[in-house]
Motif scaffolding. Sequence first.
Motif, PDB file in Angstrom:
ATOM      1  N   LYS A  64     -36.877 -57.675  -8.825  1.00 33.00           N
ATOM      2  CA  LYS A  64     -36.465 -57.137 -10.124  1.00 33.00           C
ATOM      3  C   LYS A  64     -37.409 -56.002 -10.514  1.00 33.00           C
ATOM      4  O   LYS A  64     -38.524 -55.907 -10.023  1.00 33.00           O
ATOM      5  CB  LYS A  64     -36.497 -58.245 -11.173  1.00 33.00           C
ATOM      6  CG  LYS A  64     -35.523 -59.374 -10.890  1.00 33.00           C
ATOM      7  CD  LYS A  64     -35.596 -60.426 -11.960  1.00 33.00           C
ATOM      8  CE  LYS A  64     -34.720 -61.607 -11.661  1.00 33.00           C
ATOM      9  NZ  LYS A  64     -33.311 -61.352 -11.728  1.00 33.00           N
ATOM     10  N   MET A  65     -36.931 -55.153 -11.390  1.00 34.11           N
ATOM     11  CA  MET A  65     -37.782 -54.078 -11.883  1.00 34.11           C
ATOM     12  C   MET A  65     -37.698 -54.053 -13.396  1.00 34.11           C
ATOM     13  O   MET A  65     -36.626 -53.799 -13.923  1.00 34.11           O
ATOM     14  CB  MET A  65     -37.361 -52.740 -11.279  1.00 34.11           C
ATOM     15  CG  MET A  65     -38.369 -51.661 -11.514  1.00 34.11           C
ATOM     16  SD  MET A  65     -39.972 -52.136 -10.842  1.00 34.11           S
ATOM     17  CE  MET A  65     -40.810 -50.595 -10.869  1.00 34.11           C
ATOM     18  N   PRO A  66     -38.758 -54.381 -14.122  1.00 31.61           N
ATOM     19  CA  PRO A  66     -40.073 -54.712 -13.588  1.00 31.61           C
ATOM     20  C   PRO A  66     -40.068 -56.081 -12.902  1.00 31.61           C
ATOM     21  O   PRO A  66     -39.260 -56.957 -13.226  1.00 31.61           O
ATOM     22  CB  PRO A  66     -40.976 -54.709 -14.821  1.00 31.61           C
ATOM     23  CG  PRO A  66     -40.081 -55.025 -15.961  1.00 31.61           C
ATOM     24  CD  PRO A  66     -38.743 -54.449 -15.603  1.00 31.61           C
ATOM     25  N   SER A  67     -40.985 -56.254 -11.983  1.00 29.86           N
ATOM     26  CA  SER A  67     -41.075 -57.479 -11.198  1.00 29.86           C
ATOM     27  C   SER A  67     -41.397 -58.677 -12.088  1.00 29.86           C
ATOM     28  O   SER A  67     -42.266 -58.605 -12.950  1.00 29.86           O
ATOM     29  CB  SER A  67     -42.159 -57.336 -10.133  1.00 29.86           C
ATOM     30  OG  SER A  67     -42.251 -58.509  -9.363  1.00 29.86           O
ATOM     31  N   GLU A  68     -40.688 -59.768 -11.851  1.00 27.86           N
ATOM     32  CA  GLU A  68     -40.952 -61.013 -12.569  1.00 27.86           C
ATOM     33  C   GLU A  68     -41.830 -61.938 -11.735  1.00 27.86           C
ATOM     34  O   GLU A  68     -42.006 -63.113 -12.070  1.00 27.86           O
ATOM     35  CB  GLU A  68     -39.641 -61.692 -12.950  1.00 27.86           C
ATOM     36  CG  GLU A  68     -38.857 -60.882 -13.960  1.00 27.86           C
ATOM     37  CD  GLU A  68     -37.539 -61.515 -14.361  1.00 27.86           C
ATOM     38  OE1 GLU A  68     -37.257 -62.661 -13.957  1.00 27.86           O
ATOM     39  OE2 GLU A  68     -36.784 -60.856 -15.089  1.00 27.86           O
ATOM     40  N   ALA A  69     -42.397 -61.411 -10.645  1.00 25.44           N
ATOM     41  CA  ALA A  69     -43.303 -62.162  -9.782  1.00 25.44           C
ATOM     42  C   ALA A  69     -44.438 -61.258  -9.342  1.00 25.44           C
ATOM     43  O   ALA A  69     -44.290 -60.034  -9.278  1.00 25.44           O
ATOM     44  CB  ALA A  69     -42.561 -62.702  -8.567  1.00 25.44           C
ATOM     45  N   VAL A  70     -45.566 -61.890  -9.032  1.00 29.13           N
ATOM     46  CA  VAL A  70     -46.739 -61.146  -8.597  1.00 29.13           C
ATOM     47  C   VAL A  70     -47.501 -61.993  -7.588  1.00 29.13           C
ATOM     48  O   VAL A  70     -47.499 -63.221  -7.671  1.00 29.13           O
ATOM     49  CB  VAL A  70     -47.633 -60.774  -9.805  1.00 29.13           C
ATOM     50  CG1 VAL A  70     -48.213 -62.015 -10.474  1.00 29.13           C
ATOM     51  CG2 VAL A  70     -48.707 -59.788  -9.430  1.00 29.13           C
ATOM     52  N   ASP A  71     -48.113 -61.327  -6.625  1.00 30.28           N
ATOM     53  CA  ASP A  71     -48.998 -61.988  -5.678  1.00 30.28           C
ATOM     54  C   ASP A  71     -50.406 -61.470  -5.935  1.00 30.28           C
ATOM     55  O   ASP A  71     -50.630 -60.247  -6.009  1.00 30.28           O
ATOM     56  CB  ASP A  71     -48.602 -61.683  -4.239  1.00 30.28           C
ATOM     57  CG  ASP A  71     -47.283 -62.319  -3.844  1.00 30.28           C
ATOM     58  OD1 ASP A  71     -46.847 -63.277  -4.511  1.00 30.28           O
ATOM     59  OD2 ASP A  71     -46.687 -61.863  -2.853  1.00 30.28           O
ATOM     60  N   ILE A  72     -51.344 -62.399  -6.075  1.00 32.79           N
ATOM     61  CA  ILE A  72     -52.738 -62.032  -6.301  1.00 32.79           C
ATOM     62  C   ILE A  72     -53.605 -62.725  -5.252  1.00 32.79           C
ATOM     63  O   ILE A  72     -53.175 -63.695  -4.617  1.00 32.79           O
ATOM     64  CB  ILE A  72     -53.202 -62.371  -7.733  1.00 32.79           C
ATOM     65  CG1 ILE A  72     -53.164 -63.881  -7.998  1.00 32.79           C
ATOM     66  CG2 ILE A  72     -52.325 -61.630  -8.753  1.00 32.79           C
ATOM     67  CD1 ILE A  72     -53.704 -64.269  -9.378  1.00 32.79           C
TER      68      ILE A  72
END
Length: 133
Positions: A64-72
């Motif tokens: 999705k844009m903006p992303s609803e997920a993140v990798d840290i």
Amino acid sequence: MYTFSKRSREQLNTCHPKLVQVLEAAIKKIDFSVIEGHRGEAEQNRAFAEGRSRLRWPNSKHNKMPSEAVDIWPYPFKPEYWNQIEVWENLAKVVLECAEELGIKIRWGGDWNQNGDWRDEKFIDGPHFELME
């Protein structure tokens, strides 16, 4: 206090404002890098092929844009962290506490069912956090 690198900031800027808010709070408490926010079609299908995702394009919240997920990833970056669940539990604890303090519902890829016992999971994705709203 820790701060985001230029690369982390670039990835964070592809994320939903609520994720940004959570991670901005977390970076004040623990050092980590933002590895990936938004993923395009090629990146998502590569993550699937490499076993880093269970979803193909366009079904991931990363798509999705903006992303609803993140990798840290904990800083400093060490590849051996991938298989050290305690490293991910420590990071997740801080991120999840920040989200709760802000009233933002997220879940961690190390506890998909949010039952507090990652050992019940078949697919552990320690770096992954996603919005639940």
